[in-house]
Design a protein around this motif. Structure first.
Motif, PDB file in Angstrom:
ATOM      1  N   ILE A 169       0.839  -1.196   0.000  1.00 49.43           N
ATOM      2  CA  ILE A 169       0.000   0.000   0.000  1.00 49.43           C
ATOM      3  C   ILE A 169       0.879   1.253   0.000  1.00 49.43           C
ATOM      4  N   GLU A 170       1.906   1.244   0.817  1.00 47.00           N
ATOM      5  CA  GLU A 170       2.808   2.403   0.895  1.00 47.00           C
ATOM      6  C   GLU A 170       3.671   2.520  -0.355  1.00 47.00           C
ATOM      7  N   ALA A 171       4.150   1.393  -0.845  1.00 45.97           N
ATOM      8  CA  ALA A 171       5.089   1.419  -1.972  1.00 45.97           C
ATOM      9  C   ALA A 171       4.426   1.929  -3.251  1.00 45.97           C
ATOM     10  N   VAL A 172       3.145   1.611  -3.452  1.00 45.06           N
ATOM     11  CA  VAL A 172       2.460   2.092  -4.658  1.00 45.06           C
ATOM     12  C   VAL A 172       2.456   3.628  -4.680  1.00 45.06           C
ATOM     13  N   TYR A 173       2.144   4.232  -3.538  1.00 42.00           N
ATOM     14  CA  TYR A 173       2.132   5.701  -3.497  1.00 42.00           C
ATOM     15  C   TYR A 173       3.541   6.265  -3.641  1.00 42.00           C
ATOM     16  N   GLN A 174       4.503   5.641  -2.985  1.00 45.62           N
ATOM     17  CA  GLN A 174       5.877   6.138  -3.069  1.00 45.62           C
ATOM     18  C   GLN A 174       6.351   6.113  -4.527  1.00 45.62           C
TER      19      GLN A 174
END
Ligand SMILES: Cc1ncc(CNC=O)c(N)n1
Length: 251
Positions: A169-174
């Protein structure tokens, strides 16, 4: 269907071979192994790309973004992040109960501290764009994503599976927002702060640390848990695509 399954199995076989090759290379000349997560991202590259190079993100990057789409995304994302905080807390609780190593707890807590700032940021950003947060009703894709988060909070869901979801979830936004800040990007000045929130290097490094922590757990997990984690990663990527799609409603 049968044919697809055969192809999948062939792919899996190829993955194993690649990994074995990589491992044998790494023992001979110290090439670093791909972690479990990087192997999955490679295996599911087209879905990963759909989630991180979505037309909405491309439009931010090339400066053609429709600002009413951006406003819609902002309002919906504020709701999502409010559901994401208790999910992150549940991962923290699982870490404290299940892991032998307190580094996991520290990394997760670092992520939660960032979420605290993020909630304040949404309020400020919403007023900048004239978005009334309290008036926003979650759209279907958002409701679906939030209920998926809720399902992951169950104590039946293994820590390793939840940690993998947290990373995804975090990596997609990053990855998506860092792409909008790369050299040559034509991101509008007034959108840069948003991109910077997730696209900045510190958050990038934090995501790498989280990935390492997840890899460590995945490596020692049973085949069953690893399979569940891979399925959850794919589901997150699909839900992220649907979330970006929401910005386009009605344009
Ligand atoms: C839909 C979605 N996915 C991931 C993030 C990033 N995590 C926390 O902010 C986000 N804000 N929204």
């Amino acid at each position: 269907m049968l044919h697809e399954r055969e192809e999948e199995e062939e792919e899996e076989e190829m993955d194993k071979q690649q990994q074995q090759q990589q491992e044998s290379r790494s023992s001979s000349n110290k090439k670093v192994d791909l972690g479990v997560i990087a192997t999955w991202v490679k295996k599911h590259a087209s879905l990963y790309e759909a989630a991180t190079r979505h037309p909405f993100i491309e439009s931010i990057r090339n400066g053609t973004v429709d600002l009413s789409s951006f406003r819609r995304w902002l309002g919906q994302d504020n709701i999502f992040v409010r559901a994401f905080v208790p999910f992150a807390a549940s991962v923290l609780v699982k870490a404290c109960n299940e892991t032998d190593d307190s580094s996991d707890m520290e990394v997760i807590l670092g992520g939660m501290a960032a979420l605290n700032d993020e909630l304040a940021w949404f309020k400020k950003e919403a007023s900048k764009w004239g978005v009334t947060l309290s008036a926003i009703v979650p759209l279907a894709a958002n409701v679906g994503y939030c209920s998926f988060l809720k399902s992951l909070m169950s104590s039946e869901v293994e820590y390793t599976v939840a940690l993998t979801a947290f990373w995804a979830i975090e990596a997609v936004y990053q990855d998506s927002f860092a792409y909008c800040l790369e050299e040559g990007a034509e991101t509008l000045e007034e959108l840069k702060e948003t991109c910077y929130r997730w696209g900045n290097d510190d958050f990038g490094e934090w995501c790498c640390t989280l990935e390492e922590r997840a890899n460590r757990r995945l490596q020692m997990a049973s085949e069953d848990v690893r399979k569940k984690a891979e399925a959850v990663l794919l589901r997150v990527l699909e839900l992220e695509v649907e979330f970006w799609d929401m910005s386009r409603v009605g344009i």
